[in-house]
Design an enzyme around this catalytic site. Structure first.
Site, PDB file in Angstrom:
ATOM      1  N   THR A  45       0.846  -1.192   0.000  1.00 28.61           N
ATOM      2  CA  THR A  45       0.000   0.000   0.000  1.00 28.61           C
ATOM      3  C   THR A  45       0.879   1.240   0.000  1.00 28.61           C
ATOM      4  OG1 THR A  45      -0.131   0.066   2.420  1.00 28.61           O
ATOM      5  CG2 THR A  45      -1.801  -1.233   1.261  1.00 28.61           C
ATOM      6  N   GLU A 191      -5.304  -3.376  -1.888  1.00 34.41           N
ATOM      7  CA  GLU A 191      -5.760  -4.700  -1.461  1.00 34.41           C
ATOM      8  C   GLU A 191      -6.790  -5.300  -2.405  1.00 34.41           C
ATOM      9  OE1 GLU A 191      -5.027  -2.353   2.447  1.00 34.41           O
ATOM     10  OE2 GLU A 191      -5.586  -1.963   0.375  1.00 34.41           O
ATOM     11  N   LYS A 301     -12.527  14.500  14.085  1.00 37.46           N
ATOM     12  CA  LYS A 301     -13.406  14.232  15.217  1.00 37.46           C
ATOM     13  C   LYS A 301     -13.402  15.454  16.124  1.00 37.46           C
ATOM     14  CE  LYS A 301     -12.136   9.391  14.740  1.00 37.46           C
ATOM     15  NZ  LYS A 301     -11.184   9.647  13.649  1.00 37.46           N
ATOM     16  N   TRP A 306     -18.343  13.965  13.788  1.00 38.28           N
ATOM     17  CA  TRP A 306     -17.446  13.778  12.646  1.00 38.28           C
ATOM     18  C   TRP A 306     -17.591  14.923  11.660  1.00 38.28           C
ATOM     19  CZ3 TRP A 306     -17.574   7.999  10.682  1.00 38.28           C
ATOM     20  CH2 TRP A 306     -17.015   7.180  11.663  1.00 38.28           C
TER      21      TRP A 306
END
Length: 409
Positions: A45, A191, A301, A306
């Site tokens: 990644t 992935e 946050k 959020w």
């Protein structure tokens, strides 16, 4: 083939050869017969949210991924066909160039062009000379094609482009449409080989007015063939398909990593209850499309609530003086985190664009009820450039560290 010393944690019936050793030998004249489930590639990644994680894709997975993506891009507005000239702009190390070297050949495009180097003036010239009609890449690539000094000399109106690797900002979409381009979003991860969704149009969308179609293009898309996708809460229950409730995207498909190499804990955390958990926060629409709100690690946050950084970036990008923008959460003594916007102004706006300009621009969306007032960034910082990862994404890890003390304690 692998970096020396980095091999899967169990025996998959294939010999892993360090590429350093392979370079010492003559090329194979013919390949041996191998099982389709044999590992074909070993990838890591890009590390945008933490240390890079490695895993492998099988020959079977890559063939099925190629078939599925080749089918998906035949839908409108891309309508990929044998008449297209495709240009591969994604580096091969970025998840197999998103499978483009294979899917473009499978679709039988009239010509497949490799530009050879990332020189944007050269690429614009090649697009013109070769008649390129179809390409894909991260938003930074589009930005560079539009902002290069030579760009106005070239007609880009035939170019269809799928944006992935990062969200497509609304301002960038409109800038491309002003040049006559067709641009839509796609989504995937290392992935997942990588493609999971593409924001193509379904039959019920084709007669929508332009602004409504843009809403579809700006979504993350709908799952391509052979991908199962859900958006779930913390207990892995489906969230309502209301386009508002945020959850995590989880997926199944035949082309996923089976493990993170050498990291059984991360493997267990990602593959739970039979689904791969992507770490991407999104909303789910009644028609099955999804739109990413943020990486879970990038969500700001603030006061127990959020704030999706991508939504703020999307709105800020529509200001005429903004070229590139990143919004990150910065530590705040009272609220935990507060948003800070880092902006690269457009030419002619350097030194003129102010913090108040950006905040007043966002207030328009507050007054329309599109965002709450407390989402407006506490600080706006203007820079000449933003840090990028090796795959051309804005590196928010670097920005969070660089501006961690940007707000008063």
């Amino acid at each position: 083939m692998s970096d020396r010393g980095r091999v899967p944690g169990q025996d998959y019936g294939v010999k892993m050869i360090p590429y350093e050793d392979l370079l010492k030998h003559e090329p194979l004249r013919e390949f041996p017969e191998i099982d389709e489930r044999t590992p074909a590639t070993l990838l890591f990644t890009s590390g945008t949210t933490g240390p890079p994680k490695g895993g492998y894709h099988t020959h079977r997975g890559l063939v099925l991924h190629t078939l599925s993506t080749a089918l998906a891009v035949k839908n409108p507005p891309v309508n990929a066909s044998q008449d297209d000239v495709a240009m591969v702009l994604v580096p091969m190390y970025h998840v197999h160039a998103w499978g483009w070297p294979w899917s473009t050949m499978l679709n039988g495009h009239r010509k497949i062009v490799y530009p050879g180097r990332f020189d944007w003036g050269h690429i614009l010239r090649v697009i013109h000379e070769e008649g390129v009609t179809f390409s894909a890449g991260v938003p930074t690539i589009l930005y560079n094609l539009l902002m290069h000094p030579d760009s106005p000399k070239y007609d880009l109106s035939r170019l269809k482009f799928i944006v992935g690797g990062a969200a497509l900002p609304e301002g960038l979409l409109k800038a491309t449409q002003a040049r006559g381009m067709t641009v839509i979003s796609g989504y995937g991860l290392t992935e997942t080989a990588p493609v999971l969704t593409i924001a193509y149009l379904r039959p019920e969308h084709r007669d929508l007015p332009a602004e409504r179609r843009n809403e579809i293009y700006l979504r993350t898309g709908i799952n391509i063939p052979l991908v199962q996708l859900r958006v779930v809460d913390e207990q892995d229950r489906d969230v309502p398909r209301d386009g508002k409730t945020i959850g995590e995207i989880v997926v199944r498909s035949p082309w996923l990593f089976r493990e993170y190499i050498g990291d059984p804990e991360k493997t267990r955390n990602a593959w739970r209850n039979g689904w791969f958990h992507t770490g991407d926060a999104a909303v789910w629409y009644p028609d099955g499309y999804v739109k990413i709100a943020d990486r879970l690690k990038d969500v700001i946050k603030s006061g127990g609530e959020w704030i999706p950084s991508l939504r703020l970036e999307d709105l800020i990008s529509t200001h005429p003086g903004v070229n590139l923008v990143a919004v990150v959460g910065v530590p705040h003594e009272k609220w935990g985190e507060r948003p800070v916007a880092i902006i690269v102004p457009k030419p002619g706006y350097e030194g003129r664009l102010t913090e108040n300009d950006i905040k007043n621009h966002l207030m328009q969306f507050v007054e329309k009820g599109e965002i709450p007032k407390w989402w407006i960034p506490d600080k706006v910082i203007f820079v000449k450039e933003l840090p990028l990862t090796s795959t051309g994404k804005i590196d928010k890890k670097v920005l969070r560290d660089q501006y961690k003390d940007a707000l008063p304690k």
